[in-house]
Write a protein that holds these residues in place. Structure first.
Motif, PDB file in Angstrom:
ATOM      1  N   GLN A 214       0.822  -1.219   0.000  1.00  0.00           N
ATOM      2  CA  GLN A 214       0.000   0.000   0.000  1.00  0.00           C
ATOM      3  C   GLN A 214       0.851   1.262   0.000  1.00  0.00           C
ATOM      4  N   LYS A 215       2.102   1.142  -0.393  1.00  0.00           N
ATOM      5  CA  LYS A 215       3.044   2.253  -0.302  1.00  0.00           C
ATOM      6  C   LYS A 215       2.567   3.476  -1.082  1.00  0.00           C
ATOM      7  N   GLU A 216       2.149   3.283  -2.318  1.00  0.00           N
ATOM      8  CA  GLU A 216       1.744   4.416  -3.147  1.00  0.00           C
ATOM      9  C   GLU A 216       0.527   5.127  -2.565  1.00  0.00           C
ATOM     10  N   GLU A 217      -0.445   4.361  -2.069  1.00  0.00           N
ATOM     11  CA  GLU A 217      -1.642   4.963  -1.489  1.00  0.00           C
ATOM     12  C   GLU A 217      -1.329   5.694  -0.191  1.00  0.00           C
ATOM     13  N   LEU A 218      -0.460   5.111   0.617  1.00  0.00           N
ATOM     14  CA  LEU A 218      -0.113   5.729   1.895  1.00  0.00           C
ATOM     15  C   LEU A 218       0.673   7.019   1.702  1.00  0.00           C
ATOM     16  N   GLN A 219       1.438   7.100   0.640  1.00  0.00           N
ATOM     17  CA  GLN A 219       2.240   8.304   0.409  1.00  0.00           C
ATOM     18  C   GLN A 219       1.383   9.519   0.056  1.00  0.00           C
ATOM     19  N   THR A 220       0.117   9.295  -0.264  1.00  0.00           N
ATOM     20  CA  THR A 220      -0.778  10.420  -0.563  1.00  0.00           C
ATOM     21  C   THR A 220      -1.414  10.991   0.698  1.00  0.00           C
ATOM     22  N   GLN A 221      -1.209  10.324   1.831  1.00  0.00           N
ATOM     23  CA  GLN A 221      -1.843  10.756   3.080  1.00  0.00           C
ATOM     24  C   GLN A 221      -0.912  11.662   3.874  1.00  0.00           C
ATOM     25  N   HIS A 222      -1.493  12.645   4.547  1.00  0.00           N
ATOM     26  CA  HIS A 222      -0.727  13.581   5.361  1.00  0.00           C
ATOM     27  C   HIS A 222      -1.415  13.723   6.718  1.00  0.00           C
ATOM     28  N   LEU A 223      -0.643  13.534   7.776  1.00  0.00           N
ATOM     29  CA  LEU A 223      -1.215  13.560   9.120  1.00  0.00           C
ATOM     30  C   LEU A 223      -1.849  14.907   9.443  1.00  0.00           C
ATOM     31  N   ASN A 224      -1.211  15.991   9.032  1.00  0.00           N
ATOM     32  CA  ASN A 224      -1.783  17.307   9.318  1.00  0.00           C
ATOM     33  C   ASN A 224      -3.170  17.445   8.710  1.00  0.00           C
ATOM     34  N   TYR A 225      -3.327  16.967   7.484  1.00  0.00           N
ATOM     35  CA  TYR A 225      -4.625  17.035   6.814  1.00  0.00           C
ATOM     36  C   TYR A 225      -5.657  16.162   7.540  1.00  0.00           C
ATOM     37  N   LEU A 226      -5.257  14.931   7.883  1.00  0.00           N
ATOM     38  CA  LEU A 226      -6.191  14.015   8.527  1.00  0.00           C
ATOM     39  C   LEU A 226      -6.642  14.540   9.883  1.00  0.00           C
ATOM     40  N   TYR A 227      -5.701  15.065  10.660  1.00  0.00           N
ATOM     41  CA  TYR A 227      -6.065  15.584  11.979  1.00  0.00           C
ATOM     42  C   TYR A 227      -6.892  16.860  11.879  1.00  0.00           C
ATOM     43  N   SER A 228      -6.625  17.669  10.867  1.00  0.00           N
ATOM     44  CA  SER A 228      -7.439  18.868  10.701  1.00  0.00           C
ATOM     45  C   SER A 228      -8.873  18.512  10.350  1.00  0.00           C
ATOM     46  N   ARG A 229      -9.079  17.403   9.648  1.00  0.00           N
ATOM     47  CA  ARG A 229     -10.423  16.966   9.305  1.00  0.00           C
ATOM     48  C   ARG A 229     -11.150  16.408  10.532  1.00  0.00           C
ATOM     49  N   ILE A 230     -10.409  15.781  11.427  1.00  0.00           N
ATOM     50  CA  ILE A 230     -11.026  15.150  12.601  1.00  0.00           C
ATOM     51  C   ILE A 230     -11.406  16.192  13.647  1.00  0.00           C
ATOM     52  N   PHE A 231     -10.464  17.084  13.965  1.00  0.00           N
ATOM     53  CA  PHE A 231     -10.699  18.042  15.044  1.00  0.00           C
ATOM     54  C   PHE A 231     -11.238  19.352  14.476  1.00  0.00           C
ATOM     55  N   THR A 232     -12.408  19.267  13.890  1.00  0.00           N
ATOM     56  CA  THR A 232     -13.084  20.469  13.424  1.00  0.00           C
ATOM     57  C   THR A 232     -13.628  21.225  14.626  1.00  0.00           C
ATOM     58  N   LYS A 233     -13.679  22.558  14.512  1.00  0.00           N
ATOM     59  CA  LYS A 233     -14.141  23.381  15.621  1.00  0.00           C
ATOM     60  C   LYS A 233     -15.463  24.043  15.266  1.00  0.00           C
ATOM     61  N   GLU A 234     -16.421  23.874  16.151  1.00  0.00           N
ATOM     62  CA  GLU A 234     -17.723  24.499  15.976  1.00  0.00           C
ATOM     63  C   GLU A 234     -18.148  25.074  17.313  1.00  0.00           C
ATOM     64  N   ASP A 235     -18.429  26.340  17.335  1.00  0.00           N
ATOM     65  CA  ASP A 235     -18.791  27.036  18.573  1.00  0.00           C
ATOM     66  C   ASP A 235     -17.670  26.948  19.594  1.00  0.00           C
TER      67      ASP A 235
END
Length: 268
Positions: A214-235
């Protein structure tokens, strides 16, 4: 977010990292931390990545947690942990504190596990009952599960631990999980009795093989992007019920399949 006053950690893992040496009087954590801090002072601009396999994965997670919580300015944040084949190491209070460091941008963690690797499913709860939540061991961080394509059509699953509201939500989840596990064991009993070597799914060689696949697929992932999607801020508070529901819809209901990004799923 209300943080717990006490954090329950598996004594074996904790003593291994924080048990004091009889002659030197220092813990392994103290020795490693000081060596790392000196290296980071010498090599400016570098960041701290902690990794390990099996027992080393659990120790790496614990070390990363304490290093991320440290006020020592020599340790740049965030601290990143990549744990392979790690067993569970602590309870729900540890998960809450761990998540707080992740949300604050001090810590990032990816737990890589092979499907069928039994080491990643232990230890179980100490009381035998899900009514005592502090005694149930749980995983932390983001999870990357690698599947054997001989048995599954999918090859990997990337997600973040789902948060269940309140005590009742956790109990219901634990009961359902134990029921599914029992059904799976009964259904697979003939296979389990065969002379199959289940330790092969835990080996470094098998982890390396699946990651390389899965090397090619994993290389497209970025932790900063993934964490920014998870910890969204509302109110200003992601613990708000509406914010949690919005985050679930964003990450789970409307998974992204385009632009080279894997769908992010929330699951246990």
């Amino acid at each position: 977010m209300d943080l717990p006053s006490n954090v329950h950690i598996h004594s074996g893992f904790y003593i291994l990292l924080f048990g004091r040496h009889r002659t030197k009087g220092k813990t392994k954590y103290d020795v490693i931390f000081e060596e790392v801090a000196k290296l980071l002072q010498t090599h400016r601009g570098y960041r701290l990545y902690v990794t390990g396999h099996s027992l080393g994965g659990a120790i790496a997670t614990l070390f990363a947690f304490y290093a991320a919580a440290s006020f020592d300015q020599r340790i740049p944040k965030p601290v990143t942990c990549i744990a392979f084949a790690s067993p569970k190491l602590a309870g729900i209070d540890f998960r809450i504190s761990f998540r707080a460091l992740e949300k604050a941008g001090c810590l990032r963690c990816v737990r890589v596990s092979n499907d069928r690797d039994v080491v990643t499913t232990v230890p179980t709860d100490r009381s035998g009952s899900c009514m005592s939540q502090s005694r149930i061991y749980r995983h932390v961080g983001m999870s990357l599960t690698l599947y054997n394509t001989m048995f599954y059509t999918r090859s990997m699953q990337l997600g973040y631990t789902r948060r269940y509201p309140g005590f009742c939500g956790l109990c219901c989840h634990d009961w359902s999980k134990q029921t599914r596990r029992l059904i799976w064991c009964l259904a697979c009993w003939p296979t389990l009795c065969c002379k199959e070597d289940y330790t092969q799914w835990h080996s470094c060689a098998e982890y390396t093989r699946r990651i390389e696949a899965q090397k090619e697929e994993l290389q497209t992932q970025h932790l900063n992007y993934l964490y920014s999607r998870i910890f969204t801020k509302e109110d200003g508070d992601d613990d708000d019920d509406e914010a949690v529901m919005a985050m679930d819809r964003l990450l789970y209901g409307n998974a992204i399949y385009g632009d080279g990004k894997l769908p992010i799923e929330l699951y246990q």
